[in-house]
Design a protein around this motif. Structure first.
Motif, PDB file in Angstrom:
ATOM      1  N   PHE A 193      15.719  35.984  45.160  1.00  0.00           N
ATOM      2  CA  PHE A 193      15.508  37.192  45.964  1.00  0.00           C
ATOM      3  C   PHE A 193      14.728  36.858  47.245  1.00  0.00           C
ATOM      4  N   GLN A 194      13.718  36.013  47.087  1.00  0.00           N
ATOM      5  CA  GLN A 194      12.907  35.613  48.242  1.00  0.00           C
ATOM      6  C   GLN A 194      13.759  34.882  49.270  1.00  0.00           C
ATOM      7  N   ALA A 195      14.703  34.074  48.799  1.00  0.00           N
ATOM      8  CA  ALA A 195      15.588  33.338  49.699  1.00  0.00           C
ATOM      9  C   ALA A 195      16.432  34.286  50.554  1.00  0.00           C
ATOM     10  N   GLY A 210      11.143  39.260  56.153  1.00  0.00           N
ATOM     11  CA  GLY A 210      12.581  39.542  56.231  1.00  0.00           C
ATOM     12  C   GLY A 210      12.945  40.824  55.521  1.00  0.00           C
ATOM     13  N   SER A 211      12.320  41.058  54.375  1.00  0.00           N
ATOM     14  CA  SER A 211      12.635  42.273  53.617  1.00  0.00           C
ATOM     15  C   SER A 211      12.140  43.514  54.345  1.00  0.00           C
ATOM     16  N   ILE A 254      19.886  47.301  49.747  1.00  0.00           N
ATOM     17  CA  ILE A 254      19.770  46.615  48.452  1.00  0.00           C
ATOM     18  C   ILE A 254      19.217  45.207  48.643  1.00  0.00           C
ATOM     19  N   VAL A 255      19.734  44.495  49.643  1.00  0.00           N
ATOM     20  CA  VAL A 255      19.258  43.136  49.930  1.00  0.00           C
ATOM     21  C   VAL A 255      17.771  43.153  50.280  1.00  0.00           C
ATOM     22  N   SER A 256      17.353  44.107  51.105  1.00  0.00           N
ATOM     23  CA  SER A 256      15.950  44.190  51.514  1.00  0.00           C
ATOM     24  C   SER A 256      15.036  44.470  50.330  1.00  0.00           C
ATOM     25  N   VAL A 257      15.451  45.365  49.447  1.00  0.00           N
ATOM     26  CA  VAL A 257      14.628  45.698  48.273  1.00  0.00           C
ATOM     27  C   VAL A 257      14.482  44.476  47.365  1.00  0.00           C
ATOM     28  N   VAL A 265      10.930  42.495  46.477  1.00  0.00           N
ATOM     29  CA  VAL A 265      10.463  42.310  45.099  1.00  0.00           C
ATOM     30  C   VAL A 265      10.184  40.835  44.825  1.00  0.00           C
ATOM     31  N   GLY A 266      11.114  39.960  45.216  1.00  0.00           N
ATOM     32  CA  GLY A 266      10.935  38.532  44.989  1.00  0.00           C
ATOM     33  C   GLY A 266       9.742  37.969  45.733  1.00  0.00           C
ATOM     34  N   SER A 267       9.562  38.376  46.967  1.00  0.00           N
ATOM     35  CA  SER A 267       8.465  37.853  47.788  1.00  0.00           C
ATOM     36  C   SER A 267       7.112  38.330  47.284  1.00  0.00           C
ATOM     37  N   VAL A 268       7.013  39.607  46.941  1.00  0.00           N
ATOM     38  CA  VAL A 268       5.748  40.140  46.422  1.00  0.00           C
ATOM     39  C   VAL A 268       5.378  39.462  45.107  1.00  0.00           C
TER      40      VAL A 268
END
Length: 459
Positions: free
Chosen positions: A224-226, A391-392, A432-435, A439-442
């Protein structure tokens, strides 16, 4: 010779080439260095496809945004000087606050990221020289705090340039440097790939569990972070209107900016796809978060690339910072119209033909913002996690939602029309991509905060 002025009384000198250099400086930044790692998290199928998809989405929505610089007519309408001016003109004041939060969080967050990457590049120079002279088995560590402070001091000086148009030369140099380190990173990746005569990596990217694998939750969060890293690497919509406002006319500003966006995003996409794929082919699932930190020889070439990163980020920091300076200075000067702090201009002679003109507001508040930004970067030295979160934050609202919504309003596309459905579908997918990226980054930042040592950035 008296300079020609436009219909609003301002003088503009920008061309398709100056706009292209500003755009390349804004787009090609620290995000390019994380692309091999990002591809490694998703594998050979999803990784390259997402690189291509983000390039197309960014270009398509940039084209929509170019037509919103003037409203209601894209050629003869009233000018909008900033991204938020466009929001206010096309959508109304209710959307301005949301836009402001997203835009300036993205701009300021990118400034934090640039401080982190600049110090990482200088630490890489230290380490590559250490390994070269002491051997690759030597214990070589470097601290980034001093480099962050030096970088901040340089930005304090440059922050006194009054506006974006006055830093065109810095932007040109920064754009050249971005090409230099991207080409070097690509060449080093191709060289490493050629040396082992095989393509590293796999169709699904980093393995789950087992030998050389990672926990399933880590795989999910990093994937997700990627997505956020790649989205951040292409983002520049929040600066497009400000860049377009530097263009002279004729030809119409929207035509010139569309060409500049095509050239800038086209060049960017070529670099990004090539580096992301060759970097992954060279390192496989062990691709480092910053691709340049994976090379130590030839040390002189690695040093050139890292110095080029530093020079680029010096300029890119100002390209992102100038809109922030302009906004709060405009707001404060209107709030206190009779205050000498905001309005009295002081002149400091430098040479017979040049002088330094400033207000106390510029001198003090810009300096404080740079200091605060540097301090936050020292507290949160998480390169990939910060990029993914940025990015998100920016991808859906700034790159897709607002350009699409404003274009629909300006072009008067009716609800339910085929084009309306396509544009709304694009917006939903991007949301959807941003969410997922957020989530992955946090999750990754939360994990790293458990182990971080405050004010201690090391490589």
């Amino acid at each position: 010779m008296e300079m020609a002025v436009d219909d609003d009384g301002r003088s503009r000198t920008g061309t398709v080439w100056t706009a292209t250099t500003h755009a390349i400086t804004a787009v090609i930044g620290s995000g390019v260095l994380a692309l091999p790692w990002s591809v490694a998290q998703m594998g050979w199928i999803i990784g390259p496809l997402f690189l291509i998809a983000c390039a197309y989405i960014t270009y398509y929505t940039a084209i929509l945004l170019c037509d919103c610089y003037r409203t209601p007519d894209p050629v003869k309408g009233r000018r909008n000087y900033t991204y938020m001016d466009v929001i206010r003109s096309c959508l109304g004041p209710r959307d301005v606050l949301v836009c402001a939060i997203a835009q300036y969080a993205m701009l300021w967050g990118a400034m934090i990221g640039y401080v982190i990457v600049a110090s990482t590049s200088m630490m890489s120079v230290d380490r590559s020289n250490c390994f070269h002279y002491k051997g690759h088995d030597a214990h070589c560590r470097a601290s980034g705090n001093l480099y962050m402070i030096i970088f901040g001091l340089v930005e304090i000086v440059l922050s006194q340039f009054p506006n974006l148009e006055k830093i065109t030369l810095i932007s040109v140099i920064a754009a050249i440097m971005s090409c230099v380190y991207s080409i070097v990173a690509l060449a080093l990746s191709i060289g490493k790939f050629a040396s082992h005569h095989s393509v590293e990596g796999s169709l699904i990217g980093v393995k789950v569990e087992g030998a050389n694998g990672v926990p399933a939750t880590t795989k999910v969060w990093h994937s997700f972070q990627a997505l956020g890293n790649i989205a951040f690497a292409y983002t520049y919509a929040m600066l497009l209107i400000e860049i377009q406002d530097t263009l002279k006319s004729p030809p119409p500003e929207n035509q010139t900016m569309k060409k500049a966006s095509l050239y800038a995003i086209g060049i960017t996409a070529i670099f990004y796809i090539s580096l992301g794929c060759f970097g992954y082919a060279a390192f496989g699932n062990d691709a480092p978060g910053n691709i340049l930190t994976g090379f130590y020889e030839p040390f002189w070439l690695v040093d050139i690339a890292n110095v080029a990163v530093l020079v680029h980020l010096v300029g890119a920091f100002q390209v992102y910072a100038q809109p922030i300076y302009a906004k709060y200075e405009e707001y404060l000067s209107k709030k206190w119209p009779n205050s000498a702090f905001f309005h009295k201009t002081y002149t400091l002679p430098l040479t017979k033909s040049h002088s330094f003109r400033f207000t106390l507001c510029m001198l003090l508040l810009r300096t404080l913002l740079v200091i605060f930004t540097t301090l936050i970067a020292m507290l949160l030295p998480f390169f990939n996690a910060i990029l993914g979160l940025l990015g998100s934050i920016a991808f859906w609202p700034l790159t897709v939602y607002f350009p699409v919504t404003m274009y629909i309003a300006q072009a008067q596309i009716k609800t339910g029309d085929r084009k309306w459905i396509v544009l709304q579908a694009l917006s939903v997918v991007s949301l959807i991509v941003s969410v997922l990226a957020a989530v992955g980054s946090v999750a990754d930042i939360g994990d790293r905060l458990k182990h971080v040592k405050l004010l201690k950035a090391e490589l």
